[in-house]
Structure formats: structure tokens, C-alpha cells
Design an enzyme around this catalytic site. Structure first.
Site, PDB file in Angstrom:
ATOM      1  CD  GLU A 286     -49.539  -8.891  54.952  1.00 20.24           C
ATOM      2  OE1 GLU A 286     -49.726  -9.548  54.000  1.00 20.24           O
ATOM      3  OE2 GLU A 286     -48.464  -8.737  55.839  1.00 20.24           O
TER       4      GLU A 286
ATOM      5  CB  CYS B  38     -51.956  -8.033  65.194  1.00 22.22           C
ATOM      6  SG  CYS B  38     -50.521  -6.840  64.965  1.00 22.22           S
TER       7      CYS B  38
ATOM      8  CB  CYS C  88     -43.064   2.276  59.199  1.00 23.42           C
ATOM      9  SG  CYS C  88     -42.702   3.305  60.726  1.00 23.42           S
TER      10      CYS C  88
ATOM     11  CB  CYS D  16     -36.981  -0.055  63.329  1.00 25.00           C
ATOM     12  SG  CYS D  16     -37.962   1.049  64.163  1.00 25.00           S
TER      13      CYS D  16
ATOM     14  CB  CYS E 211     -39.048  -3.099  61.011  1.00 25.45           C
ATOM     15  SG  CYS E 211     -40.806  -2.822  60.915  1.00 25.45           S
TER      16      CYS E 211
ATOM     17  CB  CYS F 177     -43.555  -9.301  65.471  1.00 28.55           C
ATOM     18  SG  CYS F 177     -44.719  -9.857  66.910  1.00 28.55           S
TER      19      CYS F 177
HETATM   20  N1  SAH Z   1     -44.331   0.958  64.980  1.00 31.83           N
HETATM   21  C1  SAH Z   1     -44.916   0.343  66.189  1.00 31.83           C
HETATM   22  C2  SAH Z   1     -45.845  -0.902  66.122  1.00 31.83           C
HETATM   23  C3  SAH Z   1     -45.390  -1.911  64.967  1.00 31.83           C
HETATM   24  S1  SAH Z   1     -44.167  -3.118  65.098  1.00 31.83           S
HETATM   25  C4  SAH Z   1     -43.584  -0.200  67.085  1.00 31.83           C
HETATM   26  O1  SAH Z   1     -42.594   0.106  66.512  1.00 31.83           O
HETATM   27  O2  SAH Z   1     -43.618  -0.286  68.036  1.00 31.83           O
HETATM   28  C5  SAH Z   1     -44.758  -4.154  66.434  1.00 31.83           C
HETATM   29  C6  SAH Z   1     -43.386  -4.722  67.239  1.00 31.83           C
HETATM   30  O3  SAH Z   1     -42.761  -5.633  66.423  1.00 31.83           O
HETATM   31  C7  SAH Z   1     -42.562  -3.614  67.437  1.00 31.83           C
HETATM   32  O4  SAH Z   1     -42.000  -3.889  68.831  1.00 31.83           O
HETATM   33  C8  SAH Z   1     -41.575  -3.943  66.598  1.00 31.83           C
HETATM   34  O5  SAH Z   1     -40.101  -3.376  66.793  1.00 31.83           O
HETATM   35  C9  SAH Z   1     -41.521  -5.465  66.257  1.00 31.83           C
HETATM   36  N2  SAH Z   1     -40.610  -5.683  65.372  1.00 31.83           N
HETATM   37  C10 SAH Z   1     -40.479  -5.150  63.818  1.00 31.83           C
HETATM   38  N3  SAH Z   1     -39.879  -5.992  63.042  1.00 31.83           N
HETATM   39  C11 SAH Z   1     -39.675  -7.128  63.771  1.00 31.83           C
HETATM   40  C12 SAH Z   1     -39.017  -8.458  63.348  1.00 31.83           C
HETATM   41  N4  SAH Z   1     -38.515  -8.653  62.334  1.00 31.83           N
HETATM   42  N5  SAH Z   1     -39.009  -9.428  64.263  1.00 31.83           N
HETATM   43  C13 SAH Z   1     -39.672  -9.291  65.468  1.00 31.83           C
HETATM   44  N6  SAH Z   1     -40.264  -8.040  65.802  1.00 31.83           N
HETATM   45  C14 SAH Z   1     -40.020  -7.082  64.987  1.00 31.83           C
HETATM   46 FE1  SF4 Z   2     -41.942   1.495  62.062  1.00 28.15          FE
HETATM   47 FE2  SF4 Z   2     -41.354  -0.893  61.926  1.00 28.15          FE
HETATM   48 FE3  SF4 Z   2     -39.849   0.829  63.699  1.00 28.15          FE
HETATM   49 FE4  SF4 Z   2     -42.490  -0.079  64.261  1.00 28.15          FE
HETATM   50  S1  SF4 Z   2     -40.378  -1.221  64.083  1.00 28.15           S
HETATM   51  S2  SF4 Z   2     -41.513   2.269  64.194  1.00 28.15           S
HETATM   52  S3  SF4 Z   2     -43.356  -0.185  62.195  1.00 28.15           S
HETATM   53  S4  SF4 Z   2     -39.843   0.767  61.507  1.00 28.15           S
END
Ligand code: SAH
Ligand code: SF4
Length: 367
Positions: free
Chosen positions: A90, A103, A110, A114, A117, A343
Site C-alpha cells: 500500500e 508514504c 516485514c 515489532c 505493527c 501509520c
Molecule cells: N519499518 C520502518 C518504517 C515503517 S513504519 C520503521 O519501523 O521505522 C512507520 C512508523 O509507523 C514507524 O515509526 C512504526 O513504528 C510506526 N507504527 C507501526 N505500527 C504502528 C501502529 N499500529 N500505530 C502507530 N504507529 C505505528
Molecule cells: Fe517492520 Fe513494522 Fe517494525 Fe517498521 S514498525 S520495522 S514495518 S515491524
């Protein structure tokens, strides 16, 4: 067929030399493909007809397929883009008064897992190619041009003025394709974006951060999310490999070459997990050597996440502690809520190869 969308200008020049043509053709091609959004070699009028015919036989400008476009009440747009039969990713466009931010995604899923996420929960399938990454910009530009009359804007203005690598995936885990795509974004013959307006967000792959500052320094956002290793190990598992101290040192080194004189620390606000007064104070100690701003992101919920968004009053207190210490702090507004474009909500469709998503299902069922 060679997909010319995979090449930055230098690589395209090499391609032309390899087929017995002059390297300067690369600049012309970049303008047609990216600046004007033209895919048909026949329309490239300043290129000799013989060469146009030759290109038709051996090359293509292959852009990814748009499976679905959604527009939110607030003007945010989301494209579901096919990566192959089984997978999709997306990209999201967020219009604001003075800028338009796209974005984009860098991987199908991934692998870094995390816990908060939704992409991380889906597991990992594969890296996107450079053409699939820059193709998201191509697709968005073309769609916006058609509906918003892009060509009518005054010279030098762009609907997409900023790109953030904050969609699905960890950009630094797909280093070569991401760097090539960013070089195309910065190229004046292509999208001509300023380095300061292209932001790469990483969860902290330290060695790749060191490479990036040499190869393609752009604005840097770092997903910190926790002020101590014990908590960060748990919610951003890559921390076990690159703990906070190493990450902070890498940020300091990055800033020597960066186009901006600060790093943006992203910090997702998870109720009762990382959002207390004590966490805010610890955070100040942890970042003390890194010139930075903070971007607090209220957690965007998704099904079975197991987390809640911090209470607004807690976010305010947390923000005020950082601000009182002299930092610039923004609290990210949720955009495109009605179309799941916020996000961490970008899901696409990921055929997990790591089998991790199955584990999550098992855990959810067990609970
Ligand atoms: N992988 C990269 C970039 C993609 S995520 C990273 O982790 O930085 C972009 C941002 O959205 C990151 O800061 C991530 O931690 C945050 N993010 C992921 N899941 C989220 C959620 N459910 N609510 C708010 N922010 C989130
Ligand atoms: Fe991967 Fe999501 Fe962690 Fe970013 S926040 S590194 S997209 S698992």
C-alpha cells in the site's frame, strides 16, 4: 524485457552503452518516464525513431498495477498495489496546506516483528524491486495528475512535495533497491525532490544507517518507541541486535552527513506500556547527545493487537515533559482513519514466508 523503471540515471546510462547507444539518452528517458509519466516509447519525440523501435523490442516501462484506490473524507488517498498474484502493498498520499506527502512501502511485509505493527504481524514475503518502489510514486503522480490537474500547477510546484519511507517494510533491510529508488526521487530529470523532503524511517539497522549517510543521505526518522533496552527488546526486537546505545551513536554519525541537522525520533504511544512520566524522563537521558525532534504517534489499533492507544491526557503530559526540556515535539494526527491508511495500519496482502503470522494466530487463539 528490461524494465527501465528499475534504473537510476547512472544505471540507465550503462544500459544504453550496453546496447550500443549514447549514455546521454538516459537523461531524456528519465524525463519521459518519471517527469512526464510517459510509458509509450512511441511518444518520446526527441528520441530517434530507430532507437524508439529498438527499445520497443527489448525494454519496457513496467509500473505496478493498481488494484484499488480509496479516498478518505479528509482527502487522504490510498492505493492498493499488486506486487504479484499472491501479494500486495500500500501507498498513501496525505495532502496538507503547504505540502503533499506520499508514504510508500519498501517490502512485502516485514521480518522485524515489532509487536505493535500490523505489517510486522503479517510476517515477511519479499523485498520490493526498485521499480516497485519508485512505481508507487509514478502511480500516485499519475493518479493525482489526472484528478487534480497537476499540469496546471505553477512551475516548480509539485503535488507530491515529500516522500516518507514509512509504509510497509523496513527500508534499510532492502538497501540497494531503496537507495536506487531514492536516487530517482532526488534526480532533477525525474522527480527532483529535495533531500530534506525525502525521509527514511528505520527501526535502527545500525550498519545500514552508516552506509546510507555515504550513499544517499536523506532526512532520517528513527523508530525509538522505548527509553530502555528491556522494553525496546520486547516491542522492537531488532533492539537485541542493535541496542539503544549503539543506535544513538549511529544517529550522531549520521547527522555529520545528513541534509537536516536533527533526527526525528518516532515514539508510538501505547497505553500503560511506554507512556508514563518515568518513561518520558528516561527518554530525555537516552537522547541527550543527539540533536533531535520527537514525533509522538498515538497507537493506531488493529484487530487482535493486544494494545490500546494512550489516553490523550497522558500523551499531553508526556509531550509537555519533552517540550519543557527544550525539544520540538509533534503529536501525529491520524489521517485517513476511515480507509485504514494510518501509520501501522497498512496491511496489503502478505503471503508470509516466515510462518510468523501463524504463530500470532496460535497465540491469539490460545489467549
Ligand atoms: N519499518 C520502518 C518504517 C515503517 S513504519 C520503521 O519501523 O521505522 C512507520 C512508523 O509507523 C514507524 O515509526 C512504526 O513504528 C510506526 N507504527 C507501526 N505500527 C504502528 C501502529 N499500529 N500505530 C502507530 N504507529 C505505528
Ligand atoms: Fe517492520 Fe513494522 Fe517494525 Fe517498521 S514498525 S520495522 S514495518 S515491524
Amino acid at each position: 524485457m528490461t524494465n527501465l523503471l528499475n534504473f537510476n540515471q547512472t544505471q540507465l546510462a550503462d544500459y544504453f552503452v550496453s546496447i550500443g547507444e549514447k549514455p546521454f539518452r538516459a537523461k531524456q528517458l528519465m524525463r519521459w518516464m518519471h517527469h512526464f509519466g510517459v510509458r509509450d516509447f512511441g511518444q518520446m519525440t526527441d528520441i530517434a525513431k530507430v532507437l524508439r523501435e529498438k527499445l520497443k523490442l527489448e525494454a519496457e516501462i513496467g509500473v505496478p498495477e493498481v488494484l484499488l484506490e480509496q479516498v478518505s473524507d479528509d482527502g487522504t488517498r490510498k492505493w492498493l498495489i499488486g506486487a504479484d498474484e499472491a501479494n500486495s502493498i500500500e501507498a498513501v498520499f496525505i495532502p496538507e496546506d503547504a505540502r503533499g506527502t506520499l508514504c510508500i512501502s519498501s517490502q512485502v511485509g516485514c521480518a522485524l516483528a515489532c509487536t505493535f505493527c500490523s505489517t510486522g504481524r503479517q510476517g515477511f514475503n519479499r523485498n520490493l524491486s526498485a521499480s516497485e518502489i519508485i512505481g508507487q510514486l509514478w502511480v500516485a503522480n499519475n493518479a493525482l495528475r489526472q484528478t487534480d490537474g497537476y499540469d496546471m500547477l505553477p512551475a516548480g510546484e509539485r503535488i507530491i512535495s515529500n516522500v516518507v519511507m514509512m509504509g510497509m517494510g523496513e527500508p534499510l533491510a532492502n538497501y540497494d533497491s531503496v537507495v536506487t529508488a531514492m536516487q530517482i526521487m532526488l534526480d532533477d530529470s525525474a522527480y527532483g525532490l529535495s533531500r530534506r523532503c525525502v525521509t527514511l524511517s528505520t527501526s535502527g539497522l545500525v550498519p545500514a544507517m552508516d552506509r546510507l549517510k555515504e550513499d544517499c543521505p536523506v532526512a532520517l526518522a528513527v523508530s525509538l518507541h522505548a527509553p530502555n533496552d528491556a522494553l525496546r527488546d520486547e516491542i522492537v526486537p531488532i533492539n537485541k541486535k542493535y541496542p539503544i546505545k549503539d543506535l544513538m551513536a549511529a544517529c550522531e554519525r549520521y547527522l555529520v552527513k545528513a541534509p537536516r541537522d536533527f533526527v526525528t525520533f518516532e515514539y508510538v504511544m501505547l497505553d500503560g506500556v511506554n507512556d508514563t512520566v518515568e518513561h518520558a524522563r528516561q527518554l530525555l537521558t537516552v537522547v541527550k547527545n543527539v540533536p533531535c525532534k520527537f514525533n509522538l504517534i498515538p497507537f493506531n489499533p488493529f484487530k487482535n493487537s493486544g494494545y490500546e492507544t494512550s489516553k490523550t491526557s497522558h500523551i499531553r503530559v508526556f509531550r509537555d515533559i519533552l517540550m519543557a526540556a527544550g525539544y520540538v515535539v509533534t503529536v501525529r494526527k491520524t489521517r485517513g482513519d476511515d480507509i485504514d491508511a494510518a501509520c501501522g495500519q497498512l496491511a496489503g496482502k502478505v503471503l508470509d514466508k516466515t510462518k510468523r503470522s501463524f504463530k500470532h494466530v496460535a497465540i491469539e487463539v490460545a489467549v
